[in-house]
Design a protein around this motif. Sequence first.
Motif, PDB file in Angstrom:
ATOM      1  N   LEU A  84       0.410  -1.692   0.481  1.00 16.44           N
ATOM      2  CA  LEU A  84      -0.174   0.050   0.227  1.00 16.44           C
ATOM      3  C   LEU A  84       1.176   1.050   0.411  1.00 16.44           C
ATOM      4  CD1 LEU A  84      -2.983   0.098   0.448  1.00 16.44           C
ATOM      5  CD2 LEU A  84      -3.288   0.554   2.586  1.00 16.44           C
ATOM      6  N   ASP A  85       0.704   2.214  -1.128  1.00 15.63           N
ATOM      7  CA  ASP A  85       1.391   3.482  -1.299  1.00 15.63           C
ATOM      8  C   ASP A  85       1.333   4.326  -0.245  1.00 15.63           C
ATOM      9  OD1 ASP A  85      -0.561   4.733  -2.822  1.00 15.63           O
ATOM     10  OD2 ASP A  85       0.450   3.796  -4.122  1.00 15.63           O
ATOM     11  N   GLY A  86       2.421   4.675  -0.303  1.00 20.55           N
ATOM     12  CA  GLY A  86       1.324   6.244   1.139  1.00 20.55           C
ATOM     13  C   GLY A  86       0.388   7.026   0.973  1.00 20.55           C
ATOM     14  N   LEU A  87       0.692   7.274  -0.528  1.00 19.21           N
ATOM     15  CA  LEU A  87      -1.433   8.016  -0.918  1.00 19.21           C
ATOM     16  C   LEU A  87      -1.949   7.245  -0.350  1.00 19.21           C
ATOM     17  CD1 LEU A  87      -0.188  10.248  -4.216  1.00 19.21           C
ATOM     18  CD2 LEU A  87      -1.146  11.213  -1.940  1.00 19.21           C
ATOM     19  N   GLU A  88      -2.119   6.201  -1.090  1.00 20.50           N
ATOM     20  CA  GLU A  88      -3.026   4.880  -0.642  1.00 20.50           C
ATOM     21  C   GLU A  88      -3.239   4.877   1.151  1.00 20.50           C
ATOM     22  OE1 GLU A  88      -5.646   4.171  -2.612  1.00 20.50           O
ATOM     23  OE2 GLU A  88      -7.191   3.261  -0.527  1.00 20.50           O
ATOM     24  N   THR A  89      -2.250   4.860   1.797  1.00 23.43           N
ATOM     25  CA  THR A  89      -2.560   4.615   3.178  1.00 23.43           C
ATOM     26  C   THR A  89      -2.648   5.687   3.705  1.00 23.43           C
ATOM     27  OG1 THR A  89      -0.201   4.035   3.018  1.00 23.43           O
ATOM     28  CG2 THR A  89      -1.116   4.703   5.253  1.00 23.43           C
ATOM     29  N   LEU A  90      -2.842   7.365   3.514  1.00 25.47           N
ATOM     30  CA  LEU A  90      -2.926   8.788   3.543  1.00 25.47           C
ATOM     31  C   LEU A  90      -4.623   8.600   3.330  1.00 25.47           C
ATOM     32  CD1 LEU A  90      -2.770  10.803   4.289  1.00 25.47           C
ATOM     33  CD2 LEU A  90      -1.822  12.322   1.984  1.00 25.47           C
ATOM     34  N   ALA A  91      -5.529   8.000   2.552  1.00 25.25           N
ATOM     35  CA  ALA A  91      -6.270   8.271   2.136  1.00 25.25           C
ATOM     36  C   ALA A  91      -7.351   7.232   3.298  1.00 25.25           C
ATOM     37  CB  ALA A  91      -6.861   7.385   0.416  1.00 25.25           C
ATOM     38  N   ARG A  92      -7.083   6.496   3.304  1.00 29.15           N
ATOM     39  CA  ARG A  92      -7.852   4.973   4.544  1.00 29.15           C
ATOM     40  C   ARG A  92      -7.635   5.859   5.553  1.00 29.15           C
ATOM     41  NH1 ARG A  92      -6.448  -0.683   2.015  1.00 29.15           N
ATOM     42  NH2 ARG A  92      -6.934  -0.247  -0.387  1.00 29.15           N
ATOM     43  N   ARG A  94      -7.865   8.168   6.596  1.00 30.34           N
ATOM     44  CA  ARG A  94      -8.641   9.968   6.683  1.00 30.34           C
ATOM     45  C   ARG A  94      -9.892   9.406   6.460  1.00 30.34           C
ATOM     46  NH1 ARG A  94      -5.271  12.355   7.991  1.00 30.34           N
ATOM     47  NH2 ARG A  94      -3.967  14.037   7.940  1.00 30.34           N
ATOM     48  N   ALA A  95     -10.146   8.013   5.383  1.00 32.91           N
ATOM     49  CA  ALA A  95     -11.623   7.378   5.621  1.00 32.91           C
ATOM     50  C   ALA A  95     -12.054   6.941   6.784  1.00 32.91           C
ATOM     51  CB  ALA A  95     -11.557   7.050   4.883  1.00 32.91           C
ATOM     52  N   PRO A  97     -12.647   7.385   9.987  1.00 36.10           N
ATOM     53  CA  PRO A  97     -13.257   7.982  11.766  1.00 36.10           C
ATOM     54  C   PRO A  97     -12.078   8.773  12.636  1.00 36.10           C
ATOM     55  CG  PRO A  97     -15.484   7.252  10.598  1.00 36.10           C
ATOM     56  CD  PRO A  97     -14.258   6.205  10.668  1.00 36.10           C
ATOM     57  N   ARG A  98     -11.671   7.634  13.220  1.00 35.04           N
ATOM     58  CA  ARG A  98     -11.139   6.998  14.175  1.00 35.04           C
ATOM     59  C   ARG A  98      -9.601   7.739  13.756  1.00 35.04           C
ATOM     60  NH1 ARG A  98     -10.386   1.258  15.646  1.00 35.04           N
ATOM     61  NH2 ARG A  98      -9.644   1.241  12.940  1.00 35.04           N
ATOM     62  N   THR A  99      -9.506   8.090  12.511  1.00 32.61           N
ATOM     63  CA  THR A  99      -7.427   8.391  12.316  1.00 32.61           C
ATOM     64  C   THR A  99      -7.849   9.150  11.187  1.00 32.61           C
ATOM     65  OG1 THR A  99      -7.827   6.871  10.098  1.00 32.61           O
ATOM     66  CG2 THR A  99      -6.775   5.477  12.957  1.00 32.61           C
ATOM     67  N   ALA A 100      -9.165  10.164  11.518  1.00 34.02           N
ATOM     68  CA  ALA A 100      -9.119  11.155   9.798  1.00 34.02           C
ATOM     69  C   ALA A 100      -8.309  12.813  10.339  1.00 34.02           C
ATOM     70  CB  ALA A 100     -10.438  11.001   9.760  1.00 34.02           C
ATOM     71  N   THR A 101      -7.747  13.076  11.289  1.00 37.29           N
ATOM     72  CA  THR A 101      -7.460  13.658  12.503  1.00 37.29           C
ATOM     73  C   THR A 101      -5.995  13.691  12.300  1.00 37.29           C
ATOM     74  OG1 THR A 101      -8.250  13.856  14.380  1.00 37.29           O
ATOM     75  CG2 THR A 101      -9.576  14.957  12.375  1.00 37.29           C
ATOM     76  N   ILE A 102      -5.546  12.716  12.281  1.00 41.20           N
ATOM     77  CA  ILE A 102      -4.369  12.126  12.734  1.00 41.20           C
ATOM     78  C   ILE A 102      -2.885  13.056  12.181  1.00 41.20           C
ATOM     79  CG2 ILE A 102      -2.150  10.378  13.261  1.00 41.20           C
ATOM     80  CD1 ILE A 102      -4.004   8.769  14.494  1.00 41.20           C
ATOM     81  N   PRO A 103      -2.149  14.033  11.651  1.00 40.42           N
ATOM     82  CA  PRO A 103      -1.482  14.431  11.047  1.00 40.42           C
ATOM     83  C   PRO A 103      -0.194  13.292   9.865  1.00 40.42           C
ATOM     84  CG  PRO A 103      -1.181  15.841  13.102  1.00 40.42           C
ATOM     85  CD  PRO A 103      -2.332  14.496  13.555  1.00 40.42           C
ATOM     86  N   ALA A 121      -2.524  18.707  -0.848  1.00 36.59           N
ATOM     87  CA  ALA A 121      -4.342  18.679  -1.681  1.00 36.59           C
ATOM     88  C   ALA A 121      -5.099  17.706  -1.186  1.00 36.59           C
ATOM     89  CB  ALA A 121      -4.691  19.016  -2.739  1.00 36.59           C
ATOM     90  N   ARG A 122      -3.903  15.987  -1.584  1.00 38.96           N
ATOM     91  CA  ARG A 122      -4.672  15.461  -0.295  1.00 38.96           C
ATOM     92  C   ARG A 122      -4.601  15.408   1.156  1.00 38.96           C
ATOM     93  NH1 ARG A 122      -4.874  10.990  -4.039  1.00 38.96           N
ATOM     94  NH2 ARG A 122      -4.701  11.826  -6.096  1.00 38.96           N
ATOM     95  N   GLY A 123      -4.147  16.155   1.549  1.00 40.12           N
ATOM     96  CA  GLY A 123      -4.864  16.004   3.279  1.00 40.12           C
ATOM     97  C   GLY A 123      -2.965  15.671   3.605  1.00 40.12           C
ATOM     98  N   ALA A 124      -2.465  15.726   3.293  1.00 36.13           N
ATOM     99  CA  ALA A 124      -0.784  15.608   4.328  1.00 36.13           C
ATOM    100  C   ALA A 124      -0.535  17.005   5.185  1.00 36.13           C
ATOM    101  CB  ALA A 124       0.535  15.384   2.954  1.00 36.13           C
ATOM    102  N   LEU A 125       0.165  16.936   5.856  1.00 34.30           N
ATOM    103  CA  LEU A 125       0.152  18.193   6.494  1.00 34.30           C
ATOM    104  C   LEU A 125       1.363  18.846   5.978  1.00 34.30           C
ATOM    105  CD1 LEU A 125       0.382  19.628   9.421  1.00 34.30           C
ATOM    106  CD2 LEU A 125       1.563  18.594  10.925  1.00 34.30           C
ATOM    107  N   GLY A 126       2.990  17.988   5.365  1.00 37.02           N
ATOM    108  CA  GLY A 126       3.290  18.409   4.719  1.00 37.02           C
ATOM    109  C   GLY A 126       5.030  17.389   4.291  1.00 37.02           C
ATOM    110  N   VAL A 127       5.113  17.733   3.431  1.00 32.71           N
ATOM    111  CA  VAL A 127       7.116  17.064   2.965  1.00 32.71           C
ATOM    112  C   VAL A 127       7.965  17.783   2.652  1.00 32.71           C
ATOM    113  CG1 VAL A 127       7.114  15.792   0.156  1.00 32.71           C
ATOM    114  CG2 VAL A 127       4.784  17.158   0.998  1.00 32.71           C
ATOM    115  N   ILE A 128       8.539  16.342   3.297  1.00 28.66           N
ATOM    116  CA  ILE A 128       9.950  17.009   3.747  1.00 28.66           C
ATOM    117  C   ILE A 128      10.616  15.723   2.267  1.00 28.66           C
ATOM    118  CG2 ILE A 128      11.571  15.453   5.509  1.00 28.66           C
ATOM    119  CD1 ILE A 128       9.981  16.391   7.245  1.00 28.66           C
ATOM    120  N   ALA A 129      12.013  16.340   2.495  1.00 23.24           N
ATOM    121  CA  ALA A 129      12.729  15.614   0.636  1.00 23.24           C
ATOM    122  C   ALA A 129      13.689  14.690   1.032  1.00 23.24           C
ATOM    123  CB  ALA A 129      13.074  16.467  -0.313  1.00 23.24           C
TER     124      ALA A 129
END
Lengths: 149, 123
Positions: A84-92, A94-95, A97-103, A121-129
């Motif tokens: 499961l890649d990072g974007l899909e993990t983030l989507a799940r 956010r979907a 309610p128990r974990t939707a607000t975890i940064p 835009a997908r809801g990440a707090l930030g991006v570190i390169a």
Amino acid sequence: MVRPCGLAPTSLAGAIADPPGNGRLLTRVLIAEDDPDIMALIALALGRFGGMAVTCCADGRAALEGVTSVWPQLVLLDVMMPELDGLETLARLRADPRTATIPVVFLTARVQPQDRELYLARGALGVIAKPFDPLTLARQLRRLLADGG
Amino acid sequence: MEADTFDRASDPLAELRGRFFERSRQRVATLRAALAADRPSVATIAPLAHQLAGSAGTFGYAALGRAAATLEDVARAAGSPGAPLDVALIRPHLLALEWQLARADPTRPDPPAAEAAAAFASG
């Protein structure tokens, strides 16, 4: 696989120069990263130098399991991972309610401006390169949490 | 001890760097095998190069990271993930990556990894 990793916090030196606000209270982080060398370095950076308790997961699926057992204050996700890649993990996250607000902060190699915009835009707090500076990683996460939390 | 060389016994990153180098050699060997079998694809080459690009720089080996990044770029520019790659196109960039890996010294990372190792050792 979900496991505690890195060293137990032995120093709060990293917190002394941290910004005021919520970021200062960051002590519990979950990482999902499929490169074991980078994982070990992050665990050392956040655990030993940052004074945080760190939980390590090898992919996004393990991260989803780990989040509801350790309830981290922040999740640090690699973007390219098996299962499961990072974007899909983030989507799940956010979907649910128990974990939707975890940064969530992404840690990724060779990030382009358009990638960064997409992650935010997908809801990440930030991006570190990657490559990142292990000496300042804890401070960067605390700064992001203070600014956006 | 030379001023710019870490004492491995007191450098907490030395073991991690050792593992990183071992894994990097394995990744390069996998890349070399893919080319030798004359069946490289974007899906084989690009993820390995991507991982090397991200980890090498973080461990303080910028030139190695740049060589891996170039290899990833060339592979991705060549087509879709399943598309076969032209071996002649990939080989020079793999050779450059191998050369950078051969010349990198596990005991002498560049800053800021060197600064981090010193800070970990003293903290």
